[in-house]
Motif scaffolding. Sequence first.
Motif, short mmCIF file in Angstrom:
data_model
loop_
_atom_site.label_atom_id
_atom_site.label_comp_id
_atom_site.label_asym_id
_atom_site.label_seq_id
_atom_site.Cartn_x
_atom_site.Cartn_y
_atom_site.Cartn_z
N LYS A 102 33.12 32.00 41.93
CA LYS A 102 33.40 30.72 42.59
C LYS A 102 34.84 30.30 42.37
N THR A 103 35.42 30.65 41.22
CA THR A 103 36.81 30.32 40.93
C THR A 103 37.78 31.38 41.43
N GLY A 104 37.27 32.38 42.17
CA GLY A 104 38.13 33.41 42.74
C GLY A 104 38.47 34.54 41.79
N ARG A 105 37.67 34.73 40.74
CA ARG A 105 37.93 35.78 39.77
C ARG A 105 36.89 36.89 39.86
N VAL A 106 37.26 38.06 39.36
CA VAL A 106 36.32 39.18 39.34
C VAL A 106 35.29 38.94 38.24
N PRO A 107 34.12 39.58 38.32
CA PRO A 107 33.06 39.32 37.33
C PRO A 107 33.46 39.62 35.89
N ASP A 108 34.25 40.70 35.66
CA ASP A 108 34.62 41.08 34.30
C ASP A 108 36.04 40.61 34.00
N SER A 109 36.19 39.90 32.89
CA SER A 109 37.48 39.31 32.54
C SER A 109 38.40 40.31 31.87
N SER A 110 39.71 40.10 32.02
CA SER A 110 40.71 40.93 31.34
C SER A 110 41.14 40.31 30.02
#
Length: 271
Positions: A102-110
């Motif tokens: 929803k915030t425009g990010r991919v599911p897995d964080s860097s």
Amino acid sequence: MSSLPNVANVKRKPYVSGMSDAEWKIIEPKLPAHKGFGCPREVDLREIINAIFYVQRTGCQWEMLPHDFPLHQTVYKYFHKWQRKGIWQRIYDELRKEAREKTGRVPDSSVAMADSQSVKTTGKKGEVYGFDGGKKVKGRKRHIVVDSQGFILGLLVTEANASERLGAVVIFDELRQHLSSLEVIYLDQGYCGENFARAIRQVCGESVRLEVVKRSSKEFEVLAKCWVVERIIGCLNYYRRLSKDYELYTEISEAMIYGALIRIMLSRITS
């Protein structure tokens, strides 16, 4: 005749802890479906979850649930069954990914951050507890790893005298399959040490960078990056059931935390 109340038709003013129609629409497809055989389900799952959220938010005992909820034995039966099957964690993980998208990010964080919180226990016979000499707390320790948005990636509840470093390593080891995009981990000074760094790189990969955020003075200050994990710990404090660790077993404690996180995620997704 069944002694379980048919709460689907109960008309009452909703509690603050209850779900809105939009929130229920999000979580309903993620709940276990009826197997299709045996006795038909006679309780409303929405009211079961609302009752669990009520316990978490107010801190009341199960048997003190208001009478317009299903029987407290039934509510706890669902909570415990879903804990044993890992459903609380699975639902939270799905909601976390939806919140990131929803915030425009991919599911897995860097990016990841780790911290811990020591809380008192109630002194029940047979419960696991210890003494945290640094924070002078007799009870349990909640080890937490979050992403860049403060969404919890993994958690572990241990006795309070357990090592922060070991707890973080265990969590990252359990998250192996979700760490393909991980680039940097921010930590406070409690996670210093070459042995810890070596163990994390064995789990997360040699390319992962560890950055220890140090304090500039002995006075209170907001640590860069690390405030993100402190924020979610503060959010959990709104749930009175988590003000102490009231549960006999650590796995029940973890399920109770995941339940509160689900409530937080539903609010964020629908806001």
